[in-house]
Design an enzyme around this catalytic site. Structure first.
Site, mmCIF file in Angstrom:
data_model
loop_
_atom_site.group_PDB
_atom_site.id
_atom_site.type_symbol
_atom_site.label_atom_id
_atom_site.label_comp_id
_atom_site.label_asym_id
_atom_site.label_seq_id
_atom_site.Cartn_x
_atom_site.Cartn_y
_atom_site.Cartn_z
ATOM 1 C CG HIS A 180 -2.037 0.905 1.274
ATOM 2 N ND1 HIS A 180 -2.285 1.818 0.286
ATOM 3 C CD2 HIS A 180 -2.979 1.113 2.228
ATOM 4 C CE1 HIS A 180 -3.334 2.550 0.625
ATOM 5 N NE2 HIS A 180 -3.771 2.144 1.800
ATOM 6 C CG HIS A 238 -4.125 0.763 -8.634
ATOM 7 N ND1 HIS A 238 -5.467 0.703 -8.314
ATOM 8 C CD2 HIS A 238 -3.560 1.621 -7.753
ATOM 9 C CE1 HIS A 238 -5.690 1.509 -7.303
ATOM 10 N NE2 HIS A 238 -4.556 2.075 -6.930
ATOM 11 C CG ASP A 248 3.029 4.436 -4.135
ATOM 12 O OD1 ASP A 248 3.216 5.417 -3.423
ATOM 13 O OD2 ASP A 248 2.101 3.626 -3.957
HETATM 14 N N1 COA Z 1 5.088 -6.383 -10.593
HETATM 15 C C1 COA Z 1 5.065 -7.574 -11.210
HETATM 16 N N2 COA Z 1 3.945 -8.323 -11.345
HETATM 17 C C2 COA Z 1 2.825 -7.817 -10.828
HETATM 18 C C3 COA Z 1 2.775 -6.565 -10.173
HETATM 19 C C4 COA Z 1 3.979 -5.844 -10.076
HETATM 20 N N3 COA Z 1 4.017 -4.671 -9.494
HETATM 21 N N4 COA Z 1 1.517 -6.321 -9.776
HETATM 22 C C5 COA Z 1 0.788 -7.380 -10.146
HETATM 23 N N5 COA Z 1 1.584 -8.271 -10.778
HETATM 24 C C6 COA Z 1 1.187 -9.540 -11.366
HETATM 25 C C7 COA Z 1 0.957 -10.579 -10.284
HETATM 26 O O1 COA Z 1 2.131 -11.301 -9.982
HETATM 27 C C8 COA Z 1 -0.107 -11.436 -10.918
HETATM 28 O O2 COA Z 1 0.516 -12.287 -11.853
HETATM 29 P P1 COA Z 1 -0.019 -13.796 -12.060
HETATM 30 O O3 COA Z 1 -1.422 -13.629 -12.575
HETATM 31 O O4 COA Z 1 0.926 -14.368 -13.044
HETATM 32 O O5 COA Z 1 0.046 -14.430 -10.703
HETATM 33 C C9 COA Z 1 -0.947 -10.436 -11.709
HETATM 34 O O6 COA Z 1 -0.085 -9.339 -11.995
HETATM 35 C C10 COA Z 1 -2.144 -9.931 -10.935
HETATM 36 O O7 COA Z 1 -1.694 -9.492 -9.656
HETATM 37 P P2 COA Z 1 -2.574 -9.402 -8.359
HETATM 38 O O8 COA Z 1 -1.694 -9.600 -7.169
HETATM 39 O O9 COA Z 1 -3.774 -10.295 -8.493
HETATM 40 O O10 COA Z 1 -3.080 -7.943 -8.434
HETATM 41 P P3 COA Z 1 -3.651 -7.144 -7.219
HETATM 42 O O11 COA Z 1 -4.816 -6.399 -7.695
HETATM 43 O O12 COA Z 1 -3.840 -7.978 -6.002
HETATM 44 O O13 COA Z 1 -2.398 -6.201 -6.914
HETATM 45 C C11 COA Z 1 -1.086 -4.472 -6.125
HETATM 46 C C12 COA Z 1 -2.435 -4.854 -6.758
HETATM 47 C C13 COA Z 1 -1.004 -2.955 -6.089
HETATM 48 C C14 COA Z 1 -0.983 -5.051 -4.722
HETATM 49 C C15 COA Z 1 0.055 -5.044 -7.008
HETATM 50 O O14 COA Z 1 -0.063 -4.570 -8.323
HETATM 51 C C16 COA Z 1 1.425 -4.755 -6.435
HETATM 52 O O15 COA Z 1 1.920 -5.493 -5.577
HETATM 53 N N6 COA Z 1 2.094 -3.649 -6.912
HETATM 54 C C17 COA Z 1 3.369 -3.287 -6.384
HETATM 55 C C18 COA Z 1 3.204 -2.461 -5.115
HETATM 56 C C19 COA Z 1 2.702 -1.074 -5.411
HETATM 57 O O16 COA Z 1 3.186 -0.405 -6.301
HETATM 58 N N7 COA Z 1 1.751 -0.636 -4.599
HETATM 59 C C20 COA Z 1 1.183 0.684 -4.702
HETATM 60 C C21 COA Z 1 -0.243 0.605 -5.124
HETATM 61 S S1 COA Z 1 -0.901 2.250 -5.388
#
Ligand code: COA
Length: 378
Positions: A221, A260, A314
């Site tokens: 987050h 996201h 971010d």
């Molecule tokens: N880098 C690499 N792969 C990513 C990714 C990232 N930043 N974000 C998502 N993915 C991939 C996941 O590994 C997953 O791959 P898979 O289907 O092969 O397993 C797919 O994309 C879907 O990811 P998921 O975890 O289901 O998406 P989510 O909606 O739960 O995740 C976040 C949202 C923000 C938690 C996620 O994108 C993330 O961890 N981002 C990095 C942290 C970040 O920047 N946070 C700030 C948010 S404003």
């Protein structure tokens, strides 16, 4: 979706009605109380946006002046709390200090803690005091002079001054102002949801904000921008971007600052902040972060278009703060210093039409187990 039919992480689950913030994840649109974030970032100040989020409409000149005056007059901490905070170890994590300080304010100013419309007083108090809390801790650990209230400074300039031990330039102040506007609210993100759950039990606004700070702290987050800067330090030069990013993706590591839960296109806040990362970089004569980030975006987007991995807010915020001289461990606290407006707007909305938030779980554990007396267990 899990086998039980549960939507894991409550993805796409609509949990409540709200009039505060609208996100169109497919079109990359973000509105605060009906106003496009791009207009607010281009024309408004953080105080104006705070007023909008709290009261539901843009302020008049007189209303804005009154809010500015009130925020500026609420900056100083109660001396007893300031002493308690001074006793915390200088090695503490700033987010832990913030969480403790917000909790402490509720104890030293209990009049502000009655749940209901009067909680707007607590919302103003916390928003005004967060820069002081952060600046006081940061300056103490660096043996710098204490923060003065400086009532003539805008909220953004005061936050900059508190953290930098100098008054920020006009460009820096506007960069902070825009960053604060962009972070001020984002619908039912995890920390806002935590705040609303706490408020829905008729707990007080300070407890709700304390829950929210604990939730924002996580790297998925609010902690992502700090990790972005660690990644840029690791990459170091533009020619290494491709190798490092590809290695990370091959190891299934998440690239911080991308992806996201709601946006399936570029986060509109990232688009705005990218420009500020460039402007501040140019003003400082240092476009290294900007160039590194441009290349990171190119590599991640090209390699992962099918997953919809686009930059989020971010990705750029850390580079703006770093160029100004804000240390990395203060990035998430600065996020909190803005999001406190959104948290408290949501808490006030929760109090207006309160219903205890208490979902259910699909039980997937065993049933009908026979109790085994302690002595007979192996
Ligand atoms: N880098 C690499 N792969 C990513 C990714 C990232 N930043 N974000 C998502 N993915 C991939 C996941 O590994 C997953 O791959 P898979 O289907 O092969 O397993 C797919 O994309 C879907 O990811 P998921 O975890 O289901 O998406 P989510 O909606 O739960 O995740 C976040 C949202 C923000 C938690 C996620 O994108 C993330 O961890 N981002 C990095 C942290 C970040 O920047 N946070 C700030 C948010 S404003």
């Amino acid at each position: 979706m899990a086998a039980s039919g549960v939507q894991r992480g409550l993805e796409d689950v609509v949990a409540l009605e709200s009039r505060i913030c609208f996100i169109d994840g497919k079109l990359g649109r973000l509105l605060y109380r009906g106003y496009d974030i791009r207009d607010l970032a281009a024309h408004a100040t953080f105080e104006e946006v705070a007023y909008l989020l709290w009261y539901g409409h843009l302020p008049t000149v007189a209303q804005l002046a009154e809010l500015r005056h009130r925020l500026a007059s609420l900056r100083a901490l109660p001396p007893d709390l300031a002493r308690e905070l001074d006793a915390l170890p200088a090695t503490a994590e700033p987010m832990d200090v913030l969480r403790t300080a917000v909790s402490g304010l509720a104890i030293f100013e209990p009049a502000e803690t009655t749940p209901g419309p009067s909680s707007i007083g607590g919302a103003l108090r916390l928003t005004a005091a967060l820069p002081t809390i952060l600046g006081s801790f940061h300056r103490r650990r660096n043996h710098l002079p204490p923060v003065e209230a400086r009532p003539k400074l805008s909220h953004a300039a005061y936050l900059g001054y508190a953290l930098l031990n100098r008054e920020p330039s006009e460009l820096e102040t506007r960069a902070v102002d825009v960053a604060l506007i962009l972070h001020a609210d984002h619908e039912l993100n995890a920390s806002t949801f935590a705040a609303r759950v706490t408020a829905s039990t008729l707990s007080d606004l300070y407890s709700a904000v304390t829950s929210a700070i604990g939730t924002l702290k996580g790297p998925l987050h609010g902690g992502a921008n700090e990790r972005v800067m660690e990644m840029l330090d690791e990459i170091d030069t533009v020619d290494r971007v491709e190798t490092v990013i590809r290695e990370k993706l091959a190891r299934h590591e998440r690239i911080m600052g991308f992806g996201h839960r709601v946006y399936k296109v570029e986060d509109p806040r990232a688009t705005i902040l990218r420009e500020w990362a460039r402007k501040v970089g140019e003003a400082k004569g240092n476009l290294r972060y900007y160039q590194l980030l441009q290349k990171v975006v190119e590599v991640v987007e090209l390699g992962h278009r099918e997953k919809g991995l686009y930059p989020n807010l971010d990705l750029y915020s850390g580079s703006v703060y770093s160029l100004m001289g804000v240390p990395h461990d203060l990035f998430t606290p600065v996020f909190a210093a803005s999001r406190v407006v959104g948290w408290t707007a949501h808490v006030l909305e929760e109090y207006e039409d309160l219903r205890l938030i208490r979902p259910s779980a699909a039980y997937v554990g065993p049933t009908d187990l026979a109790y085994v007396p302690l002595a007979q267990r192996t």
